[in-house]
Enzyme design. Structure first.
Site: not given
Length: 447
Positions: A384, A266, A263
């Protein structure tokens, strides 16, 4: 003065108060406000600049204000945010006259509060003007000084300096206080890069191609989610660095792929766009996020290639047979410290102990999906964040437990940082002006 519900400075104050109180992500909260407020493009720009700027410079602004709010006086949260917005505009937005900043700030204090608050705010602003601001360079502790100047918690300054060295840390921390670019990915399932650029330019956007990803574009001159190109699924909002995880996977049109932490989808959509007879299974533990993945698949025109499931990646082997997948992507839960430019509040919310806890979670997820990779298949691990504990240290811990896997050098279409000596690829925020990101490529032995 504009009505408060249409005033970008007041909207910024209320947003900042909400983010501070509830821990809302600034980008999501800001997008919601822009959609509801019907501001013109100029006011959207000012609102965006103030919200991001005040959060980015939070520790710096608080250092300055602390000398003027006497005796630890408790100030209402919205008033404190109002003062920070005024100070931010004076220091960092040189095109706005000081008189306009003073007048609007004092008027907001009066209209949203009462006469006592108006007098308090007026007094603080004039005292700052008379006395000037304290100088952070007088702080003797070097890490504390950098912390104040860059508005970064001291522990993070020290950790980054330990891992990256002083010069790289200074460069990185300087870059995260710059405005984030508006980046998008072209959806190859519906159009080419050339066609997307043409469509966007016809809508009045300024477009430049990414130096990081062949599918990436940087756009300005409007809010992308309002565009026809976005609404038709021709493009989607995604940071350039985030595009590299799938780019590095070398997905074939026939591959069966697992996106274990998918989720909002992308990367799932990026995978699905190149499939023909293959399929991507997208997992998330929340039902509403599974629904979001399915909605995105429909918008992007890839419904026939996507299966979304409400499943914890740590229980994936209960859902699928062993050695079911040619490729597995684990874009793992992480501290998000690579997003400090785009979500500046993240640097204040995290502590080093969070990275240590997340390391254990990340290894646990990799453990559970290892059996699902076919011999000769590929397991891609990404985050990230930019701290080693969640990146290469997680990969190393996994490899010690799984000798059937080995790490190869992560490669991308544009050969990003190919000169590096490390196998994993780390993108820092100051490298290309994109988000911080880490990608490791693990292969399962044939035998």
């Amino acid at each position: 003065m504009k009505k408060l519900d249409r005033n970008p400075r007041f909207l910024a104050v209320k947003l900042l108060e909400r983010i501070e109180k509830n821990g809302s992500y600034s980008n999501l909260a800001l997008n919601q406000t822009i959609k509801k407020s019907q501001l013109d493009e100029r006011d959207v720009g000012l609102l965006t600049n103030i919200v991001y700027g005040v959060i980015q410079r939070k520790l710096t602004l608080e250092f300055y204000l602390d000398g003027f709010i006497k005796n630890g006086r408790k100030v209402e949260p919205w008033v404190y945010e109002l003062l920070k917005t005024a100070l931010y505009q004076q220091l960092y937005l040189d095109k706005i006259p000081k008189r306009a900043i003073f007048n609007e700030t004092i008027e907001i204090a009066k209209v949203n509060g009462h006469e006592g608050i108006r007098r308090f705010v007026t007094g603080i602003l004039h005292e700052i003007e008379r006395k000037g601001l304290p100088d952070p360079s007088n702080v003797k502790d070097s890490a504390e000084k950098i912390s104040i100047e860059s508005s970064t918690p001291k522990w993070l300054v020290e950790k980054l300096t330990e891992e990256l060295g002083f010069e790289k840390t200074i460069s990185l921390l300087k870059s995260i206080n710059e405005p984030p670019a508006q980046s998008i990915r072209v959806n190859l399932a519906k159009n080419t890069v050339h066609q997307a650029v043409s469509a966007l330019e016809k809508e009045g956007f300024k477009v430049s191609k990414s130096l990081v990803s062949p599918l990436g574009l940087r756009v300005s001159g409007g809010f992308i989610p309002h565009s026809d190109a976005y609404k038709r699924g021709l493009v989607t909002v995604q940071d350039e660095s985030a595009m590299l995880a799938v780019d590095s996977m070398d997905v074939k049109s026939t591959d069966v792929v697992l996106d274990g932490c998918a989720a909002p989808g992308g990367k799932t959509m990026q995978i699905a766009a190149v499939l023909d007879s293959g399929r991507v299974y997208a997992l998330d533990i929340h039902a509403h996020k599974v629904g979001l993945i399915e909605k995105n698949a429909e918008l992007c025109g890839v419904t026939n290639y996507v299966t979304a499931k409400k499943t914890d990646a740590r229980k994936a082997k209960e859902e699928f047979d062993e050695e079911s997948f040619d490729k597995v992507l684990i874009d793992a839960p992480c501290s998000g410290l690579g997003l400090m430019r785009r979500k500046p509040e993240v640097k204040y919310d995290k502590h080093f102990k969070d990275s240590l806890s997340l390391h254990d979670v990340q290894v646990g997820i990799l453990d559970q999906v290892a059996e699902l990779v076919k011999p000769g298949g590929r397991l891609t691990y990404s985050t990230c964040t930019i701290l080693n504990e969640e990146n290469q240290a997680t990969v190393d811990a996994f490899l010690k437990r799984h000798p059937e896997f080995y790490q190869i050098k992560t490669e991308t279409s544009f050969k990003i940082k190919d000169e590096r000596k490390t196998l994993g690829l780390t993108i820092y925020p100051d490298d290309f002006g994109s988000d911080g990101f880490f990608i490791a490529t693990l292969m399962k032995k044939e035998e």
